[in-house]
Design a protein around this motif. Structure first.
Motif, PDB file in Angstrom:
ATOM      1  N   ALA A 174       0.837  -1.201   0.000  1.00 41.23           N
ATOM      2  CA  ALA A 174       0.000   0.000   0.000  1.00 41.23           C
ATOM      3  C   ALA A 174       0.872   1.249   0.000  1.00 41.23           C
ATOM      4  N   ASP A 175       0.462   2.212  -0.771  1.00 46.57           N
ATOM      5  CA  ASP A 175       1.113   3.507  -0.788  1.00 46.57           C
ATOM      6  C   ASP A 175       0.860   4.214   0.547  1.00 46.57           C
ATOM      7  N   GLY A 176       1.896   4.830   1.085  1.00 47.67           N
ATOM      8  CA  GLY A 176       1.700   5.700   2.232  1.00 47.67           C
ATOM      9  C   GLY A 176       1.771   5.012   3.578  1.00 47.67           C
ATOM     10  N   THR A 177       0.978   5.534   4.512  1.00 49.76           N
ATOM     11  CA  THR A 177       1.016   5.118   5.911  1.00 49.76           C
ATOM     12  C   THR A 177      -0.406   4.927   6.432  1.00 49.76           C
ATOM     13  N   GLY A 189       2.673  -0.601   4.481  1.00 45.53           N
ATOM     14  CA  GLY A 189       2.733   0.679   3.794  1.00 45.53           C
ATOM     15  C   GLY A 189       4.154   0.994   3.402  1.00 45.53           C
ATOM     16  N   ASP A 190       4.312   1.716   2.284  1.00 39.47           N
ATOM     17  CA  ASP A 190       5.682   2.047   1.868  1.00 39.47           C
ATOM     18  C   ASP A 190       6.186   3.339   2.494  1.00 39.47           C
ATOM     19  N   GLY A 191       5.349   3.981   3.307  1.00 37.27           N
ATOM     20  CA  GLY A 191       5.798   5.102   4.110  1.00 37.27           C
ATOM     21  C   GLY A 191       5.742   6.454   3.436  1.00 37.27           C
ATOM     22  N   VAL A 192       5.594   6.475   2.126  1.00 41.95           N
ATOM     23  CA  VAL A 192       5.581   7.753   1.398  1.00 41.95           C
ATOM     24  C   VAL A 192       4.358   7.782   0.490  1.00 41.95           C
ATOM     25  N   ALA A 193       3.385   8.611   0.808  1.00 38.77           N
ATOM     26  CA  ALA A 193       2.141   8.691   0.045  1.00 38.77           C
ATOM     27  C   ALA A 193       2.344   9.560  -1.190  1.00 38.77           C
ATOM     28  N   ASP A 194       2.919   8.937  -2.224  1.00 40.54           N
ATOM     29  CA  ASP A 194       3.313   9.694  -3.415  1.00 40.54           C
ATOM     30  C   ASP A 194       2.707   9.149  -4.703  1.00 40.54           C
ATOM     31  N   GLY A 195       1.725   8.245  -4.577  1.00 38.56           N
ATOM     32  CA  GLY A 195       1.092   7.720  -5.786  1.00 38.56           C
ATOM     33  C   GLY A 195       1.832   6.573  -6.428  1.00 38.56           C
ATOM     34  N   PHE A 196       2.818   6.060  -5.737  1.00 39.96           N
ATOM     35  CA  PHE A 196       3.641   4.969  -6.268  1.00 39.96           C
ATOM     36  C   PHE A 196       3.833   3.928  -5.186  1.00 39.96           C
ATOM     37  N   VAL A 197       3.683   2.658  -5.572  1.00 41.96           N
ATOM     38  CA  VAL A 197       3.965   1.579  -4.622  1.00 41.96           C
ATOM     39  C   VAL A 197       4.433   0.359  -5.411  1.00 41.96           C
TER      40      VAL A 197
HETATM   41 CA    CA Z   1       4.766   5.413  -2.151  1.00 39.91          CA
END
Ligand code: CA
Ligand code: CA
Length: 262
Positions: A174-177, A189-197
């Motif tokens: 999942a993108d983000g947190t 979560g990948d920790g960075v909610a940037d539209g990319f996972v």
């Molecule tokens: Ca991301």
């Protein structure tokens, strides 16, 4: 005025096209049998920005709020899956946060009827009060409707009996947190909610797989819908990555080169 008047008409038709008659299917979303090259599908949109996150909670989720992709492995392999938002869709640009789950197995395929969340079988096979059949972090199943020899005529006899299709959960990303995807236990979560996972799933057995791609913004279910949902473009890439042994060999070769000053 006429342009303004057109908007609800188009939206209503989009609703019927994307929701009312939607079943689990893979049209335009089949990566085929994976070979040595990664494959991308970049022209798909997701209905709503919350579907994946909403399928992590205790009342499950609605398959309509995501997209099903498929791929096949003819031999065991490790597979990398990437989802990246793009500029397609009616929703606000730069907002969509993608997530995906990987399952062994496929939904019902033509000529059988497609599975859907509110078939009799689907309803009978899940807890009362659930929002749909879809689960982002667990095994799940979905039922279809009986296909009769003459469409819609039970007296003509059963051509394909209704059945459940089973999705065996393998993993997710999942993108983000938790600030966006919520508080269900065990979400990667990948920790960075940037539209990319992206994520790699090691040592998958030969077989058919489904990837459910949907939105990771849990709170958006409060503001999107309930009948018409914004759509969000997402580019999905799937590719075989070198097996750990091969990767280790490559790494070792690189290390030896460096030590030799090559
Ligand atoms: Ca991301
Ligand atoms: Ca839910």
């Amino acid at each position: 005025m006429s342009r303004i008047a057109l908007v609800p008409v188009l939206s209503l038709s989009a609703l019927f096209a994307s929701t009312a008659f939607a079943h689990v299917g893979y049209g335009g979303r089949d990566f085929g049998t994976l070979g040595s090259n990664a494959v991308s599908i970049t022209n798909q949109t997701v209905s709503g920005s919350f579907g994946w996150a909403d399928a992590t909670d205790s009342d499950w989720g609605d398959s309509h709020r995501g997209r099903f992709y498929r791929f096949t492995l003819t031999a065991p392999a490790s597979v990398a899956i990437t989802a990246q938002r793009n500029s397609l869709g009616s929703g606000t640009q730069g907002l969509f946060l993608p997530a995906f789950s990987l399952y062994r197995g496929l939904g019902q395929l033509a000529p059988e009827a497609g599975g859907h969340d509110f078939s009799d079988l689907s309803l009978a096979s899940r807890p009362v009060g659930t929002e749909g059949s879809t689960r982002a972090l667990a095994d799940w199943s979905i039922g279809n409707d009986t296909t009769y020899n003459v469409a819609g005529d039970p007296n003509s006899g059963v051509k394909y009996a209704a059945r459940l299709a089973y999705f065996t959960y393998i993993g997710h990303a999942a993108d983000g947190t938790s600030a966006n995807f919520g508080n269900a236990a065990g979400i990667n979560g990948d920790g960075v909610a940037d539209g990319f996972v992206t994520a790699t799933f090691a040592n998958l057995a030969a077989g058919d797989y489904s990837v459910w791609v949907a939105g990771a913004n849990y709170a958006a279910q409060q503001v999107e819908g309930p009948s018409i949902f914004p759509t969000y473009g997402v580019s999905v890439t799937v590719g075989v990555v070198p097996a750990p042994a091969a990767a280790a060999m490559l790494g070792l070769a690189g290390l030896l080169k460096r030590r030799r000053g090559a």
